[in-house]
Design an enzyme around this catalytic site. Structure first.
Site, PDB file in Angstrom:
ATOM      1  CG  ASP A  61      -0.339   0.186   2.530  1.00 16.21           C
ATOM      2  OD1 ASP A  61       0.915   0.254   2.598  1.00 16.21           O
ATOM      3  OD2 ASP A  61      -1.071   0.308   3.528  1.00 16.21           O
ATOM      4  CG  HIS A  62      -0.750   4.750   1.526  1.00 17.50           C
ATOM      5  ND1 HIS A  62      -1.828   3.881   1.532  1.00 17.50           N
ATOM      6  CD2 HIS A  62      -0.754   5.358   2.735  1.00 17.50           C
ATOM      7  CE1 HIS A  62      -2.456   3.975   2.699  1.00 17.50           C
ATOM      8  NE2 HIS A  62      -1.817   4.865   3.442  1.00 17.50           N
ATOM      9  CB  CYS A  83       1.028  -2.378   4.768  1.00 19.56           C
ATOM     10  SG  CYS A  83       0.823  -3.416   6.225  1.00 19.56           S
ATOM     11  CB  THR A 133       2.311  -2.364  11.075  1.00 21.07           C
ATOM     12  OG1 THR A 133       1.068  -2.770  10.468  1.00 21.07           O
ATOM     13  CG2 THR A 133       2.147  -0.992  11.714  1.00 21.07           C
ATOM     14  CG  HIS A 160       8.421 -24.112  13.345  1.00 18.46           C
ATOM     15  ND1 HIS A 160       8.556 -23.793  14.682  1.00 18.46           N
ATOM     16  CD2 HIS A 160       9.503 -24.872  13.030  1.00 18.46           C
ATOM     17  CE1 HIS A 160       9.666 -24.338  15.160  1.00 18.46           C
ATOM     18  NE2 HIS A 160      10.270 -24.993  14.177  1.00 18.46           N
ATOM     19  CG  HIS A 215       6.260 -27.902  12.290  1.00 16.41           C
ATOM     20  ND1 HIS A 215       5.951 -27.178  13.419  1.00 16.41           N
ATOM     21  CD2 HIS A 215       7.565 -28.253  12.401  1.00 16.41           C
ATOM     22  CE1 HIS A 215       7.033 -27.081  14.182  1.00 16.41           C
ATOM     23  NE2 HIS A 215       8.030 -27.722  13.589  1.00 16.41           N
TER      24      HIS A 215
END
Ligand code: RB5
Length: 152
Positions: free
Chosen positions: A12-13, A69, A71, A102, A137
């Site tokens: 995104d921006h 993005c 975060t 995993h 797993h």
């Protein structure tokens, strides 16, 4: 040379500037990059780009997806709504390694406000060079898409 992959990139921006630098470095390293945008700093909605990348991975047009993005959180939430996607949000070498080993992650989410370009490239390198460990797993991955509670 290390193995090369077809990589679907989206941002995104908040992640577009880092995505551009990563795309250039990944092409330089010998990978094929498919860029699903965004292409400018204009405000956009991250799920649109997460879904475009995830579709490419689910349809096997790309080996792995990389989403950026601010975060990495919004992108990872959007990507993990998809049945065929296991998206790992990585901030360092350990999370990059373990989400492949995993979780058999097929999409990587990065936060451009959290990490810099060098750390992002180290994460991608480790993500791409780590194999899924399988074994115990496998059983856990099989439970991920079950809608109801399962016996521990
Ligand atoms: C955009 O401002 C920001 O919310 C987005 O890039 C991301 O961090 C969301 O999780």
């Amino acid at each position: 040379m290390a193995r090369s992959f077809i990589l679907a990139l989206g941002a995104d921006h908040g992640g577009v500037a880092l995505k551009s630098r990563l795309a250039a470095a990944l092409v330089e390293a010998g990978h094929e990059v498919q860029d699903y945008g965004t292409d400018s700093p204009a405000s956009v909605d991250y799920p649109d780009f997460a879904h475009a990348v995830c579709t490419a991975v689910e349809e096997k047009r790309a080996d792995f997806g990389i989403l950026v993005c601010g975060t990495g959180i919004g992108m990872s939430i959007a990507a993990n709504r998809r049945q065929g996607i296991r998206c790992g949000l990585a901030h360092d070498a350990t999370t990059a390694r373990l989400t492949r080993a995993h979780n058999d992650a097929n999409v990587l989410a990065l936060g451009a406000r959290i990490i810099g370009e060098e750390v992002a490239l180290d994460i991608i390198h480790i993500f791409l060079s780590t194999q899924f460990e399988g074994g115990r797993h496998e059983r856990r991955l099989a439970k991920l898409n079950q809608a109801t509670e399962t016996t521990p």
